[in-house]
Design a protein around this motif. Structure first.
Motif, PDB file in Angstrom:
ATOM      1  N   GLY A  14       1.491  -2.090   8.025  1.00  0.00           N
ATOM      2  CA  GLY A  14       0.841  -2.342   6.740  1.00  0.00           C
ATOM      3  C   GLY A  14       1.600  -3.285   5.832  1.00  0.00           C
ATOM      4  O   GLY A  14       1.522  -3.153   4.602  1.00  0.00           O
ATOM      5  N   GLU A  15       2.335  -4.239   6.407  1.00  0.00           N
ATOM      6  CA  GLU A  15       3.131  -5.148   5.578  1.00  0.00           C
ATOM      7  C   GLU A  15       2.265  -5.892   4.562  1.00  0.00           C
ATOM      8  O   GLU A  15       1.173  -6.377   4.884  1.00  0.00           O
ATOM      9  CB  GLU A  15       3.854  -6.160   6.467  1.00  0.00           C
ATOM     10  N   GLY A  16       2.751  -5.955   3.338  1.00  0.00           N
ATOM     11  CA  GLY A  16       2.040  -6.639   2.265  1.00  0.00           C
ATOM     12  C   GLY A  16       1.017  -5.776   1.555  1.00  0.00           C
ATOM     13  O   GLY A  16       0.409  -6.228   0.584  1.00  0.00           O
ATOM     14  N   ASP A  17       0.810  -4.547   2.025  1.00  0.00           N
ATOM     15  CA  ASP A  17      -0.148  -3.623   1.409  1.00  0.00           C
ATOM     16  C   ASP A  17       0.639  -2.442   0.847  1.00  0.00           C
ATOM     17  O   ASP A  17       1.094  -1.572   1.602  1.00  0.00           O
ATOM     18  CB  ASP A  17      -1.166  -3.158   2.455  1.00  0.00           C
ATOM     19  N   MET A  18       0.817  -2.405  -0.466  1.00  0.00           N
ATOM     20  CA  MET A  18       1.660  -1.375  -1.071  1.00  0.00           C
ATOM     21  C   MET A  18       1.030   0.015  -1.008  1.00  0.00           C
ATOM     22  O   MET A  18       1.678   1.001  -1.360  1.00  0.00           O
ATOM     23  CB  MET A  18       1.991  -1.755  -2.519  1.00  0.00           C
ATOM     24  N   GLN A  19      -0.215   0.117  -0.574  1.00  0.00           N
ATOM     25  CA  GLN A  19      -0.833   1.428  -0.395  1.00  0.00           C
ATOM     26  C   GLN A  19      -0.572   1.975   1.010  1.00  0.00           C
ATOM     27  O   GLN A  19      -0.532   3.187   1.210  1.00  0.00           O
ATOM     28  CB  GLN A  19      -2.350   1.342  -0.624  1.00  0.00           C
ATOM     29  N   ARG A  20      -0.419   1.094   1.979  1.00  0.00           N
ATOM     30  CA  ARG A  20      -0.311   1.520   3.388  1.00  0.00           C
ATOM     31  C   ARG A  20       1.051   1.224   4.010  1.00  0.00           C
ATOM     32  O   ARG A  20       1.340   1.717   5.097  1.00  0.00           O
ATOM     33  CB  ARG A  20      -1.397   0.821   4.213  1.00  0.00           C
ATOM     34  N   GLN A  21       1.849   0.429   3.374  1.00  0.00           N
ATOM     35  CA  GLN A  21       3.098  -0.032   3.976  1.00  0.00           C
ATOM     36  C   GLN A  21       4.033   1.135   4.308  1.00  0.00           C
ATOM     37  O   GLN A  21       4.210   2.055   3.515  1.00  0.00           O
ATOM     38  CB  GLN A  21       3.786  -0.981   2.992  1.00  0.00           C
ATOM     39  N   ILE A  22       4.617   1.080   5.504  1.00  0.00           N
ATOM     40  CA  ILE A  22       5.612   2.079   5.876  1.00  0.00           C
ATOM     41  C   ILE A  22       6.484   1.491   6.982  1.00  0.00           C
ATOM     42  O   ILE A  22       6.023   0.705   7.809  1.00  0.00           O
ATOM     43  CB  ILE A  22       4.962   3.404   6.334  1.00  0.00           C
ATOM     44  N   GLY A  23       7.766   1.822   6.957  1.00  0.00           N
ATOM     45  CA  GLY A  23       8.699   1.364   7.973  1.00  0.00           C
ATOM     46  C   GLY A  23       9.455   2.536   8.563  1.00  0.00           C
ATOM     47  O   GLY A  23       9.772   3.507   7.868  1.00  0.00           O
ATOM     48  N   LEU A  24       9.735   2.446   9.865  1.00  0.00           N
ATOM     49  CA  LEU A  24      10.504   3.478  10.564  1.00  0.00           C
ATOM     50  C   LEU A  24      11.612   2.763  11.330  1.00  0.00           C
ATOM     51  O   LEU A  24      11.347   2.029  12.288  1.00  0.00           O
ATOM     52  CB  LEU A  24       9.612   4.287  11.507  1.00  0.00           C
ATOM     53  N   GLU A  59      21.002   9.624  16.042  1.00  0.00           N
ATOM     54  CA  GLU A  59      19.726   9.779  16.732  1.00  0.00           C
ATOM     55  C   GLU A  59      18.559   9.803  15.752  1.00  0.00           C
ATOM     56  O   GLU A  59      17.429  10.082  16.125  1.00  0.00           O
ATOM     57  CB  GLU A  59      19.741  11.076  17.552  1.00  0.00           C
ATOM     58  N   LEU A  60      18.842   9.479  14.497  1.00  0.00           N
ATOM     59  CA  LEU A  60      17.857   9.578  13.430  1.00  0.00           C
ATOM     60  C   LEU A  60      17.060   8.284  13.274  1.00  0.00           C
ATOM     61  O   LEU A  60      17.502   7.202  13.670  1.00  0.00           O
ATOM     62  CB  LEU A  60      18.555   9.880  12.100  1.00  0.00           C
ATOM     63  N   PHE A  61      15.905   8.412  12.665  1.00  0.00           N
ATOM     64  CA  PHE A  61      15.157   7.294  12.115  1.00  0.00           C
ATOM     65  C   PHE A  61      15.165   7.424  10.597  1.00  0.00           C
ATOM     66  O   PHE A  61      15.182   8.541  10.054  1.00  0.00           O
ATOM     67  CB  PHE A  61      13.697   7.308  12.588  1.00  0.00           C
ATOM     68  N   GLN A  62      15.123   6.286   9.922  1.00  0.00           N
ATOM     69  CA  GLN A  62      14.902   6.289   8.477  1.00  0.00           C
ATOM     70  C   GLN A  62      13.460   5.860   8.219  1.00  0.00           C
ATOM     71  O   GLN A  62      13.012   4.823   8.706  1.00  0.00           O
ATOM     72  CB  GLN A  62      15.851   5.334   7.763  1.00  0.00           C
TER      73      GLN A  62
END
Length: 500
Positions: free
Chosen positions: A209-219, A226-229
């Motif tokens: 969802g890059e560029g969409d502040m309603q849907r954007q999320i990064g993992l 062993e973690l994800f942020q």
């Protein structure tokens, strides 16, 4: 209330800034106490980018190799389209190291790992943070500060020469001094969470969802763990479920997939992004450092790095004044560091604007290698230089050869708590030696030789020039041979007594 004997410095806050300052004081033999109101160390990954300039700082204080061993490079970012296809690109600029700049890309190291290494280094120097000990009040006078502390064992008073507030954005010290913290809330609220999850591989920073502040999320897979942020904007108001189930649902909602499952959450936070800068960094015998003095949006990975470099600047100056240097030297801390934070606020805010548009690329501007203090009262040139390296600039590295034939790095000569005086193609040393000053001649017949010409290329000195490098790796003075007398006045100003 018990009254405890005096130490030179009380540091309130045992995060990255407080730990850096403690290490700097410890390796100079300055007495201090490092307190932290929380019972345990911070266990999140908030500041995970270690920029090239901070890597140079970590090399100097003896922890860089440990930091590198724990972390790793940033993965490529994988941007997913709505149809499930994706493209990949580098999130950070990759350049080859040079003789002058040996570290050229940011490291990814979760903050809890970085601070763990810093505590190990501090312990090697004979000190440790005092967790569960809170600063609850203080009064200062011309001679020092009386601080009141509270811990499980009760309340105590401690007398110190200086107090440093390194206790974060909600800084008790700054509030108690009524120092203004102007700025703005940037209209973005976000989550950051360190989690165990399944459904994604660890070879990329997955972005949806890059560029969409309603849907954007990064993992992002967190190097060394062993973690994800998980990172992403959230509505400005309302409760956010940061449990494993809540984050699993959020991810599914944002990306339209139900195959990614969060199994546990080790740390999570929902926060409003701010850009704020303290009106002043010093009031009498009390100082602010790190997030207590400035708060940035996390874009660009500048916050922890700027905090470390605040403390790196302040540490040698406190030690010098504790050893007899004029108190006015401490005024240069705010003079030098506050404009840097102001510039970082602007950079981080512009990078946030770019992120809103879906541009996540980062270049040299975040590396902090170009930060310097050319306008500082501690920058001396005789005669004035019009181009090339200037007083106040970062002192570059360069490969050299020792007179005995072995390779040396210029950074090896700088490493430690001392000042370094370099004479380029000089016939003899005209400045008398003294404790805390290392003197080297770079020439045939000197103790180090510039066989490859890398020193000449990086510094652009004329034969006979002298250059004085500060303990924090910035050029203090560049003087021609006929002006070498000016070095004596400079050295006296920073606390050196003449030692014939």
């Amino acid at each position: 209330m018990t009254q405890n004997s005096a130490v030179d410095v009380l540091i309130s806050g045992a995060g990255a800034a407080g730990l850096t300052l403690a290490i700097e004081l410890a390796r100079r033999g300055v007495s201090f106490r490092l307190i932290e109101k929380f019972n345990d160390p911070f266990r999140g990954s908030r500041g995970k980018g270690i920029q090239p300039r901070t890597q140079e700082v970590f090399e100097d204080i003896g922890i860089l190799n440990r930091i590198v061993a724990l972390g790793g490079a940033y993965p490529r970012q994988r941007e997913y389209r709505d149809d499930g296809s994706f493209s990949e690109s580098d999130a950070v600029l990759h350049e080859e190291p040079t003789p002058a700049e040996p570290y050229h890309f940011p490291l990814m190291v979760p903050q809890f790992l970085t601070e763990g290494v810093m505590r190990e280094r501090l312990l090697e120097l004979g000190h440790r943070p005092d967790f569960g000990c809170e600063l609850i009040g203080f009064e200062q006078d011309k001679e020092g500060v009386t601080a009141r502390l509270k811990s499980q064992s009760g309340e105590e008073a401690i007398r110190v020469r200086w107090l440093v507030g390194a206790d974060g954005g909600r800084c008790f010290v700054r509030h108690a001094l009524d120092i203004g913290f102007p700025g703005k809330t940037l209209g973005v609220r976000a989550i950051v969470a360190d989690v165990m999850l399944t459904g994604l591989d660890r070879d990329a920073w997955h972005r949806f969802g890059e560029g969409d502040m309603q849907r954007q999320i990064g993992l992002c897979p967190l190097a060394g763990t062993e973690l994800f942020q998980i990172q992403g904007p959230i509505p400005l108001e309302g409760e956010i479920d940061l449990s494993a189930a809540g984050l699993t649902a959020l991810v599914a909602e944002r990306i339209g997939r139900d195959d990614i499952h969060v199994h546990s959450v080790s740390w999570a936070s929902a926060f409003h992004m701010n850009a704020r800068l303290a009106d002043r960094y010093r009031l009498g015998r009390v100082f602010l450092a790190g997030d207590a003095a400035h708060t940035h949006p996390p874009t660009g990975g500048q916050g922890l790095n700027t905090s470390v470099q605040d403390a790196y600047n302040l540490g040698w100056k406190l030690a010098a004044v504790a050893g007899g240097a004029p108190d006015a030297l401490l005024d240069s801390y705010e003079e030098e560091r506050r404009p840097i934070a102001a510039a970082m606020l602007g950079l981080a805010t512009s990078l946030l604007d770019a992120l809103k548009r879906g541009d996540f690329r980062r270049g040299r501007e975040v590396h902090q290698l170009d930060i310097g203090y050319p306008e500082s009262s501690l920058a001396l040139e005789k005669p004035e230089r019009r181009s090339g390296l200037l007083a106040g600039d970062r002192a570059p590295d360069a490969p050299l050869t020792g007179a005995a034939g072995q390779p040396r790095r210029l950074f090896d000569l700088f490493k430690g708590a001392h000042w370094t005086l370099l004479g380029y193609e000089v016939g003899q040393v005209t400045v008398p030696p003294r404790p805390g000053l290392h003197i080297h001649r770079i020439c045939q017949g000197g103790d180090v030789i510039d066989k490859g010409g890398h020193f000449r290329e990086a510094y652009g000195l004329a034969p006979g020039d002298w250059m004085l490098v500060r303990p924090d790796g910035y050029v203090g003075a560049i003087v021609a041979s006929a002006e070498a007398w000016a070095l004596e006045d400079y050295l006296a100003h920073v606390g050196f007594e003449h030692d014939a």
